[in-house]
Scaffold this motif. Structure first.
Motif, mmCIF file in Angstrom:
data_model
loop_
_atom_site.group_PDB
_atom_site.id
_atom_site.type_symbol
_atom_site.label_atom_id
_atom_site.label_comp_id
_atom_site.label_asym_id
_atom_site.label_seq_id
_atom_site.Cartn_x
_atom_site.Cartn_y
_atom_site.Cartn_z
ATOM 1 N N PRO A 98 -33.313 16.893 -15.573
ATOM 2 C CA PRO A 98 -34.103 17.542 -14.528
ATOM 3 C C PRO A 98 -35.384 18.164 -15.083
ATOM 4 O O PRO A 98 -35.504 18.434 -16.280
ATOM 5 C CB PRO A 98 -33.170 18.624 -13.985
ATOM 6 N N LEU A 99 -36.303 18.422 -14.188
ATOM 7 C CA LEU A 99 -37.584 19.034 -14.525
ATOM 8 C C LEU A 99 -37.369 20.335 -15.281
ATOM 9 O O LEU A 99 -36.563 21.175 -14.885
ATOM 10 C CB LEU A 99 -38.381 19.294 -13.240
ATOM 11 N N ARG A 100 -38.103 20.468 -16.385
ATOM 12 C CA ARG A 100 -38.029 21.691 -17.177
ATOM 13 C C ARG A 100 -39.361 21.913 -17.883
ATOM 14 O O ARG A 100 -40.187 21.015 -17.960
ATOM 15 C CB ARG A 100 -36.888 21.644 -18.178
ATOM 16 N N GLU A 101 -39.526 23.115 -18.398
ATOM 17 C CA GLU A 101 -40.749 23.447 -19.126
ATOM 18 C C GLU A 101 -40.388 23.935 -20.520
ATOM 19 O O GLU A 101 -39.520 24.789 -20.683
ATOM 20 C CB GLU A 101 -41.552 24.520 -18.390
ATOM 21 N N PHE A 109 -39.534 15.625 -17.069
ATOM 22 C CA PHE A 109 -38.225 15.206 -16.587
ATOM 23 C C PHE A 109 -38.016 13.771 -17.024
ATOM 24 O O PHE A 109 -38.962 13.083 -17.410
ATOM 25 C CB PHE A 109 -38.066 15.383 -15.068
ATOM 26 N N GLN A 110 -36.757 13.319 -16.994
ATOM 27 C CA GLN A 110 -36.435 11.967 -17.427
ATOM 28 C C GLN A 110 -35.592 11.237 -16.393
ATOM 29 O O GLN A 110 -34.780 11.848 -15.694
ATOM 30 C CB GLN A 110 -35.662 11.971 -18.751
ATOM 31 N N GLY A 116 -30.435 1.420 -19.597
ATOM 32 C CA GLY A 116 -30.409 2.551 -20.512
ATOM 33 C C GLY A 116 -31.749 2.922 -21.101
ATOM 34 O O GLY A 116 -31.817 3.749 -22.018
ATOM 35 N N VAL A 117 -32.848 2.346 -20.593
ATOM 36 C CA VAL A 117 -34.178 2.708 -21.069
ATOM 37 C C VAL A 117 -34.554 4.061 -20.471
ATOM 38 O O VAL A 117 -34.594 4.217 -19.252
ATOM 39 C CB VAL A 117 -35.228 1.630 -20.687
ATOM 40 N N VAL A 118 -34.812 5.030 -21.333
ATOM 41 C CA VAL A 118 -35.170 6.380 -20.893
ATOM 42 C C VAL A 118 -36.676 6.440 -20.650
ATOM 43 O O VAL A 118 -37.471 6.065 -21.510
ATOM 44 C CB VAL A 118 -34.760 7.436 -21.936
ATOM 45 N N VAL A 119 -37.041 6.895 -19.458
ATOM 46 C CA VAL A 119 -38.450 7.064 -19.097
ATOM 47 C C VAL A 119 -38.670 8.545 -18.839
ATOM 48 O O VAL A 119 -37.968 9.166 -18.043
ATOM 49 C CB VAL A 119 -38.815 6.231 -17.841
ATOM 50 N N GLN A 120 -39.649 9.101 -19.546
ATOM 51 C CA GLN A 120 -39.958 10.526 -19.437
ATOM 52 C C GLN A 120 -41.330 10.699 -18.809
ATOM 53 O O GLN A 120 -42.273 10.002 -19.170
ATOM 54 C CB GLN A 120 -39.941 11.147 -20.831
#
Length: 130
Positions: A98-101, A109-110, A116-120
């Motif tokens: 989830p969205l974080r700072e 966020f991701q 399984g490819v992680v996109v940020q």
């Protein structure tokens, strides 16, 4: 040396699933395709993506059984990070972080594609962090 474009090549189990994810949710379009292969692009500064089916014989033998793991495909946005997260969530995309700072000024966020490819997605909160 002059680099004219950047492309990341990802070896995945199911090329069609990743192609659908990137075209339907992330604004990519298919530039070329064949059995076990798809080349995706966008009209902005995003890196082009080549998807190769795991085991495809165009890869050298020592690379054929590898798959995209342990990498994060990161996109920096100029604005609208919250809106993108809401849009993707409303489209049924699983938000896997989830969205974080972060304390250094990075908001992120991701999501993760079907292979399984992680996109940020990243947005910087101060110009001096960019």
């Amino acid at each position: 040396m002059t680099i004219t474009a950047s492309t990341v090549s990802l070896t995945v189990e199911d090329v069609a699933a990743s192609r659908t994810f990137f075209t339907e949710h992330l604004g990519y379009r298919e530039q070329a395709a064949a059995d076990g292969f798809a080349s995706l692009t966008r009209d902005d500064a995003a890196v082009d993506i080549v998807l190769l089916r795991r085991g495809i014989d165009v890869l050298p033998p020592e690379q054929r059984d590898q798959r995209a793991r342990g990498l994060i495909l990161a996109f920096t946005l100029d604005a609208g990070l919250e809106a993108e997260e809401k849009r993707l969530r409303s489209e049924g995309v699983d938000i896997t972080m989830p969205l974080r700072e972060e304390p250094w000024g990075e908001r992120l966020f991701q999501v993760t594609d079907p292979n399984g490819v992680v996109v940020q997605f990243v947005e910087w909160t101060a110009a001096d962090h960019a």
